[in-house]
Design an enzyme around this catalytic site. Sequence first.
Site, PDB file in Angstrom:
ATOM      1  N   GLY A  66      46.210 -30.103  36.457  1.00 30.33           N
ATOM      2  CA  GLY A  66      47.454 -29.342  36.574  1.00 30.33           C
ATOM      3  C   GLY A  66      47.472 -28.714  37.945  1.00 30.33           C
ATOM      4  NE  ARG A  85      42.175 -33.796  35.336  1.00 27.45           N
ATOM      5  CZ  ARG A  85      43.629 -33.988  35.727  1.00 27.45           C
ATOM      6  NH1 ARG A  85      43.660 -34.523  36.921  1.00 27.45           N
ATOM      7  NH2 ARG A  85      44.593 -33.815  35.393  1.00 27.45           N
ATOM      8  CB  ALA A  96      50.347 -29.651  51.000  1.00 28.98           C
ATOM      9  NE  ARG A 156      42.627 -32.661  41.131  1.00 30.39           N
ATOM     10  CZ  ARG A 156      43.874 -32.781  40.608  1.00 30.39           C
ATOM     11  NH1 ARG A 156      44.811 -31.919  40.607  1.00 30.39           N
ATOM     12  NH2 ARG A 156      44.151 -33.944  39.906  1.00 30.39           N
ATOM     13  CG  HIS A 166      43.954 -38.888  39.793  1.00 28.96           C
ATOM     14  ND1 HIS A 166      45.190 -39.358  39.718  1.00 28.96           N
ATOM     15  CD2 HIS A 166      44.289 -37.429  39.567  1.00 28.96           C
ATOM     16  CE1 HIS A 166      46.133 -38.705  39.648  1.00 28.96           C
ATOM     17  NE2 HIS A 166      45.546 -37.327  39.263  1.00 28.96           N
ATOM     18  CB  THR A 198      53.618 -34.793  46.076  1.00 31.18           C
ATOM     19  OG1 THR A 198      52.657 -33.716  46.524  1.00 31.18           O
ATOM     20  CG2 THR A 198      54.225 -33.821  45.035  1.00 31.18           C
TER      21      THR A 198
END
Length: 465
Positions: free
Chosen positions: A448, A302, A42, A445, A405, A70
């Site tokens: 990917g 998830r 980002a 979320r 995560h 990332t």
Amino acid sequence: MKRRALLAAMPLLAAMPMRVLASAPEIWDRQYDVVVLGSGGAGLAAALSAAARGLTVAVFEKNARIGGDTLNSSGFFNAAGLSGTKDKPIDHAREMIELGEGLNDPELVRIFTENCPGTFKWLQSLGMQFEDKPYKIYGTKEFRSYRPNRPRGTGYIHALGEASLKAGVSIELGCTAVDIYHVPETRQVLGVLIEKDGRSFSVRARRGIVLATGGFGANAEMLRRYAPELSALQHDSTPGATGDGHRLAERAGADLVNMQFVEIVPGGPVSIPYVIRLDIYPDRMVMVNARGERFVDERSDRKTLGEAILAQPGGIAYTITDNETVSSSDILDQKYLHQARHAGVVVRARNWAELAEKLSVPRHALERTLARACAGRTGQTSEGPCRRIVRRAPFWAQKIELHIHVTLGGVRINSKAQVLDKNGVPISGLYAAGEIVGNLHGAVRLGGNGVSSAVVFGRIAGENI
């Protein structure tokens, strides 16, 4: 900073106490058009996009290397409508809205999904290389996740980092943002106070600041406050993911939303210093409990998968896959899996009977479970069909250790990546992108979406600031 030095070294630790300063210094130590806090996907996308407009840009990174989360991500990039697939951005958006449980902003979701294909091509123009065909990965329903040729998230950081340096972006490491300067009457953000090596200096941001500071997965105190039921779990975030940007933004008047939502995924024990995953491809693995029984449709979202794992007797569950799947993983994942096998964290077996023995689960139950799964017969309506899994020896398995995560809560932004206050009014000069954004994903979320949302809104922030 030279490229080799920029991409080297290990992260630093520790969060710093923060406050928001009302009065600006009479003389600024440094001045730029744009200041970016954080150097993950980002932050670097924002910096590069702003520099492309002829603006002077400085990136301040808390850690001793660039990349943030990332760098450690699986690296997949979601983009619907490429490669001639029937999947379109509207389908991508619809799946996000369904998973979000009404807690994500539909307009933000639309902007994101429509910009994914163009951002994918932008990355390619910077030298990023991806495999031609998309994958269906953990926590997704469609084949829309593109895997980079370079392992995990390293390709993004190399491409964006090098392009940013060539564009004249200043990148400085080991810098913690401890204060924001603003005008009290208007809340206009003026600049930031940075601390490095025990010394502080003020930085004027003439056009504004982009918060790209990541989540708070490494902040035990914030986890206990917002998600106490999960706060005891280990995390796989970088040590710098301590919610610095969240606290700065809140003190500047930002609206924090969805802070209670935390994503948990399978991983390895804390005894190994790297992330291992046998569950990335849901059609190529099966999860079983200590009884050797399959207990969930591995293609679920998830949240569903995490809750199902936690509900197993003793919290014990295993991921099983085959050698074909391991061999098709990227080179870094393969390296870590072999290291984990030699460390006794991952097991490999010549057949299902040997696998049952190594996992200490009932042999006949495991053989029956795997045979039915491979044949597409599940035996329970709560489980979905499985195909082409655990077919080719040797077979691999790991005991699931759930990790925090991603933290899904954060600042509320609009379609221009401007940070909003509690009344929905943009805070002048304050932008955000990446994991710090709290109104994009909602309650769950989509797999990917991590790297893709970071880069998409990083670009948007850099183009609008």
